[in-house]
Design a protein around this motif. Structure first.
Motif, PDB file in Angstrom:
ATOM      1  N   GLU A  52     -24.532 -71.022   6.603  1.00  0.00           N
ATOM      2  CA  GLU A  52     -24.166 -69.978   7.559  1.00  0.00           C
ATOM      3  C   GLU A  52     -23.284 -70.537   8.673  1.00  0.00           C
ATOM      4  O   GLU A  52     -22.329 -69.884   9.111  1.00  0.00           O
ATOM      5  CB  GLU A  52     -25.420 -69.332   8.147  1.00  0.00           C
ATOM      6  CG  GLU A  52     -26.071 -68.312   7.229  1.00  0.00           C
ATOM      7  CD  GLU A  52     -25.149 -67.115   6.970  1.00  0.00           C
ATOM      8  OE1 GLU A  52     -24.566 -66.587   7.933  1.00  0.00           O
ATOM      9  OE2 GLU A  52     -25.015 -66.727   5.799  1.00  0.00           O
ATOM     10  N   GLU A 108     -26.197 -64.393 -10.473  1.00  0.00           N
ATOM     11  CA  GLU A 108     -26.258 -63.508  -9.309  1.00  0.00           C
ATOM     12  C   GLU A 108     -26.380 -64.422  -8.099  1.00  0.00           C
ATOM     13  O   GLU A 108     -27.409 -65.054  -7.899  1.00  0.00           O
ATOM     14  CB  GLU A 108     -27.460 -62.558  -9.381  1.00  0.00           C
ATOM     15  CG  GLU A 108     -27.548 -61.724 -10.666  1.00  0.00           C
ATOM     16  CD  GLU A 108     -26.467 -60.662 -10.752  1.00  0.00           C
ATOM     17  OE1 GLU A 108     -25.889 -60.334  -9.690  1.00  0.00           O
ATOM     18  OE2 GLU A 108     -26.210 -60.167 -11.860  1.00  0.00           O
ATOM     19  N   ASP A 109     -25.334 -64.508  -7.281  1.00  0.00           N
ATOM     20  CA  ASP A 109     -25.288 -65.526  -6.231  1.00  0.00           C
ATOM     21  C   ASP A 109     -25.092 -64.874  -4.866  1.00  0.00           C
ATOM     22  O   ASP A 109     -24.043 -64.265  -4.602  1.00  0.00           O
ATOM     23  CB  ASP A 109     -24.148 -66.504  -6.522  1.00  0.00           C
ATOM     24  CG  ASP A 109     -24.321 -67.833  -5.807  1.00  0.00           C
ATOM     25  OD1 ASP A 109     -24.529 -67.811  -4.581  1.00  0.00           O
ATOM     26  OD2 ASP A 109     -24.251 -68.884  -6.471  1.00  0.00           O
ATOM     27  N   ASP A 110     -26.098 -65.009  -4.004  1.00  0.00           N
ATOM     28  CA  ASP A 110     -26.033 -64.409  -2.671  1.00  0.00           C
ATOM     29  C   ASP A 110     -24.886 -64.983  -1.838  1.00  0.00           C
ATOM     30  O   ASP A 110     -24.335 -64.292  -0.981  1.00  0.00           O
ATOM     31  CB  ASP A 110     -27.351 -64.633  -1.922  1.00  0.00           C
ATOM     32  CG  ASP A 110     -28.513 -63.861  -2.536  1.00  0.00           C
ATOM     33  OD1 ASP A 110     -28.240 -62.886  -3.264  1.00  0.00           O
ATOM     34  OD2 ASP A 110     -29.677 -64.231  -2.283  1.00  0.00           O
ATOM     35  N   ARG A 111     -24.532 -66.234  -2.088  1.00  0.00           N
ATOM     36  CA  ARG A 111     -23.448 -66.849  -1.311  1.00  0.00           C
ATOM     37  C   ARG A 111     -22.123 -66.156  -1.595  1.00  0.00           C
ATOM     38  O   ARG A 111     -21.298 -65.974  -0.690  1.00  0.00           O
ATOM     39  CB  ARG A 111     -23.350 -68.336  -1.630  1.00  0.00           C
ATOM     40  CG  ARG A 111     -24.606 -69.132  -1.322  1.00  0.00           C
ATOM     41  CD  ARG A 111     -24.501 -70.537  -1.901  1.00  0.00           C
ATOM     42  NE  ARG A 111     -24.216 -70.507  -3.327  1.00  0.00           N
ATOM     43  CZ  ARG A 111     -23.871 -71.559  -4.055  1.00  0.00           C
ATOM     44  NH1 ARG A 111     -23.754 -72.750  -3.477  1.00  0.00           N
ATOM     45  NH2 ARG A 111     -23.633 -71.452  -5.350  1.00  0.00           N
ATOM     46  N   SER A 154     -26.339 -76.291   0.162  1.00  0.00           N
ATOM     47  CA  SER A 154     -26.867 -74.928   0.262  1.00  0.00           C
ATOM     48  C   SER A 154     -28.117 -74.820  -0.585  1.00  0.00           C
ATOM     49  O   SER A 154     -28.387 -75.639  -1.453  1.00  0.00           O
ATOM     50  CB  SER A 154     -25.822 -73.898  -0.188  1.00  0.00           C
ATOM     51  OG  SER A 154     -25.614 -73.987  -1.588  1.00  0.00           O
ATOM     52  N   ARG A 210     -24.651 -69.314  -9.370  1.00  0.00           N
ATOM     53  CA  ARG A 210     -25.635 -68.586 -10.170  1.00  0.00           C
ATOM     54  C   ARG A 210     -25.013 -67.316 -10.737  1.00  0.00           C
ATOM     55  O   ARG A 210     -24.007 -66.815 -10.238  1.00  0.00           O
ATOM     56  CB  ARG A 210     -26.858 -68.215  -9.338  1.00  0.00           C
ATOM     57  CG  ARG A 210     -27.473 -69.339  -8.524  1.00  0.00           C
ATOM     58  CD  ARG A 210     -27.977 -70.479  -9.419  1.00  0.00           C
ATOM     59  NE  ARG A 210     -28.903 -71.348  -8.712  1.00  0.00           N
ATOM     60  CZ  ARG A 210     -28.620 -72.573  -8.309  1.00  0.00           C
ATOM     61  NH1 ARG A 210     -27.416 -73.078  -8.523  1.00  0.00           N
ATOM     62  NH2 ARG A 210     -29.529 -73.310  -7.699  1.00  0.00           N
ATOM     63  N   GLU A 253     -29.803 -73.208   4.036  1.00  0.00           N
ATOM     64  CA  GLU A 253     -29.049 -71.974   4.228  1.00  0.00           C
ATOM     65  C   GLU A 253     -28.415 -71.901   5.614  1.00  0.00           C
ATOM     66  O   GLU A 253     -27.342 -71.325   5.792  1.00  0.00           O
ATOM     67  CB  GLU A 253     -29.947 -70.757   3.988  1.00  0.00           C
ATOM     68  CG  GLU A 253     -30.261 -70.530   2.513  1.00  0.00           C
ATOM     69  CD  GLU A 253     -29.012 -70.509   1.638  1.00  0.00           C
ATOM     70  OE1 GLU A 253     -28.045 -69.812   1.974  1.00  0.00           O
ATOM     71  OE2 GLU A 253     -28.994 -71.234   0.624  1.00  0.00           O
ATOM     72  N   THR A 290     -19.918 -65.924 -11.414  1.00  0.00           N
ATOM     73  CA  THR A 290     -21.104 -65.080 -11.471  1.00  0.00           C
ATOM     74  C   THR A 290     -21.130 -64.295 -12.778  1.00  0.00           C
ATOM     75  O   THR A 290     -20.252 -64.421 -13.627  1.00  0.00           O
ATOM     76  CB  THR A 290     -21.134 -64.114 -10.286  1.00  0.00           C
ATOM     77  OG1 THR A 290     -20.003 -63.232 -10.380  1.00  0.00           O
ATOM     78  CG2 THR A 290     -21.086 -64.855  -8.959  1.00  0.00           C
ATOM     79  N   ALA A 333     -21.724 -62.998  -2.532  1.00  0.00           N
ATOM     80  CA  ALA A 333     -21.766 -61.706  -1.851  1.00  0.00           C
ATOM     81  C   ALA A 333     -21.537 -61.869  -0.349  1.00  0.00           C
ATOM     82  O   ALA A 333     -20.847 -61.060   0.281  1.00  0.00           O
ATOM     83  CB  ALA A 333     -23.106 -61.020  -2.114  1.00  0.00           C
ATOM     84  N   ARG A 334     -22.107 -62.925   0.227  1.00  0.00           N
ATOM     85  CA  ARG A 334     -21.953 -63.167   1.664  1.00  0.00           C
ATOM     86  C   ARG A 334     -20.487 -63.429   2.015  1.00  0.00           C
ATOM     87  O   ARG A 334     -19.960 -62.880   2.991  1.00  0.00           O
ATOM     88  CB  ARG A 334     -22.814 -64.364   2.071  1.00  0.00           C
ATOM     89  CG  ARG A 334     -22.722 -64.772   3.533  1.00  0.00           C
ATOM     90  CD  ARG A 334     -23.318 -63.725   4.427  1.00  0.00           C
ATOM     91  NE  ARG A 334     -23.432 -64.194   5.805  1.00  0.00           N
ATOM     92  CZ  ARG A 334     -23.180 -63.434   6.856  1.00  0.00           C
ATOM     93  NH1 ARG A 334     -22.803 -62.167   6.701  1.00  0.00           N
ATOM     94  NH2 ARG A 334     -23.318 -63.913   8.081  1.00  0.00           N
ATOM     95  N   GLN A 393     -17.831 -62.580   0.292  1.00  0.00           N
ATOM     96  CA  GLN A 393     -17.065 -61.359   0.076  1.00  0.00           C
ATOM     97  C   GLN A 393     -17.214 -60.412   1.260  1.00  0.00           C
ATOM     98  O   GLN A 393     -16.250 -59.793   1.705  1.00  0.00           O
ATOM     99  CB  GLN A 393     -17.517 -60.673  -1.221  1.00  0.00           C
ATOM    100  CG  GLN A 393     -17.091 -61.426  -2.478  1.00  0.00           C
ATOM    101  CD  GLN A 393     -17.715 -60.865  -3.744  1.00  0.00           C
ATOM    102  OE1 GLN A 393     -18.804 -60.292  -3.716  1.00  0.00           O
ATOM    103  NE2 GLN A 393     -17.044 -61.039  -4.867  1.00  0.00           N
TER     104      GLN A 393
END
Length: 338
Positions: free
Chosen positions: A108, A127-130, A99, A125, A104, A147, A132-133, A135
């Motif tokens: 996905e 703050e990790d976008d993965r 990733s 990280r 990315e 996080t 949030a995705r 979740q």
């Protein structure tokens, strides 16, 4: 042996065999028994897709690793190996997916394509976008790492803040007054790499508590960078006598940098850190370090994920480990150099 041969021997159509295996349409008990008898006689094993349809599961978990462009450290390889081993013991397959950046789309595909029952994330990280995705998708997942706000996920992690603080205190107890923290790469730290930020916090706290002089630097994950980093530190901070580090891949280069400066380890200079045990023990001299139990962390991550797949409503669970420092051959009494 394929479905066509089974159908021929059982005297039914291929579609009937498929329905019997997947449960997609009803098949009479007598016909099903006849098909299963042929399957038993032939030793046929349905493919993964058929099993997934029948069970509602793929029996595959995803392991999201750092980008393929980055060489995995010994510690990271330990996590990968332990996850694969623990999954195999649970009769699960593992789908590896890098990733970050151009990868990315791979992430996905894994999380949206019904290819896995759940996911284990590495290199998380603050703050990790993965996170949030996942979740948002409701797909079960567990982090090796956490996080900034870890309550909303299950995770296992190493307490880098505590461990680097312990390294500093150990060095201070040996009389070292000027220390450096050699972190992971500047890019990782800037991106919010959790262990890097927690190591900085632990270093700063311990330096303040012991009234020491400290400097923090970042270093790429390779021996050449470690050598250059140590040489620069010695040039800019001539009174430096010790280093704490979480960058295991750069340690052998640090040794070379010290040797080129005519400094012995640990006679003239000490190094302590956080590293995989096998790596720490394989160095010459062996590294004084908090030994990361990669086998345990990987196995526990798989265990937590299996629980979440079986019951998504189960409470989030957390495991934070702070292994003791193993005293080896790279730390000794300070010898003032200024």
């Amino acid at each position: 042996m394929n479905i066509g041969e089974i159908a021929k021997r059982a005297g039914v159509s291929r579609s009937t065999v498929s329905y019997a295996l997947t449960g997609k349409r009803p098949v009479s008990e007598e016909t099903k028994r006849r098909i299963l008898t042929v399957i038993d006689e032939l030793g046929y094993r349905p493919n993964a897709s058929a099993r997934a349809l029948k069970e509602g599961r793929t029996r595959t978990i995803g392991l999201v690793i750092p980008p393929a462009s980055q060489r995995l450290t010994d510690m990271q390889l330990g996590f990968v190996a332990s996850v694969v081993d623990a999954a195999a013991r649970a009769d699960l397959d593992v789908l590896l997916s890098p990733s970050g950046g151009e990868h990315e789309r791979s992430f996905e595909r894994v999380v949206t394509g019904r290819r896995v029952d759940g996911v284990i994330l590495m290199e998380i990280r603050l703050e990790d976008d993965r996170v949030a995705r996942l979740q948002g998708l409701g797909l079960p997942f567990v982090g090796i790492g956490r996080t900034r706000h870890p309550e909303g996920m299950s995770w296992v992690d190493i307490d880098y803040e505590t461990l680097i603080a312990r390294c500093v205190h150990h060095l201070a107890d040996l009389g070292h007054r000027r220390l450096a923290l050699i972190n992971r790469s500047a890019e990782l730290v800037a991106a919010g790499y959790g262990p890097g930020h927690r190591a900085q916090a632990g270093f700063d706290r311990a330096i303040a508590e012991r009234g020491l002089r400290g400097v923090r630097v970042c270093c790429a994950d390779d021996a050449q960078a470690g050598q250059a980093c140590l040489q620069q530190l010695l040039a800019e901070h001539p009174g430096l006598t010790a280093v704490a580090t979480i960058n295991e891949a750069a340690v052998s280069g640090m040794y070379r940098g010290l040797a080129e400066a005519g400094l012995s380890v640990p006679g003239d200079f000490s190094i302590a850190g956080v590293a995989a045990q096998r790596w720490a023990e394989s160095l010459h001299p062996p590294l004084t370090a908090a030994d990361v139990p990669a086998d345990e962390l990987g196995a526990r991550a798989v265990e937590l994920l299996i629980q979440r797949v079986a019951d998504p409503g189960t409470p989030q669970r957390h495991l934070l480990l702070a292994p003791p420092i193993s005293l080896r051959a790279t730390t000794g009494p300070a010898r003032p150099r200024d």
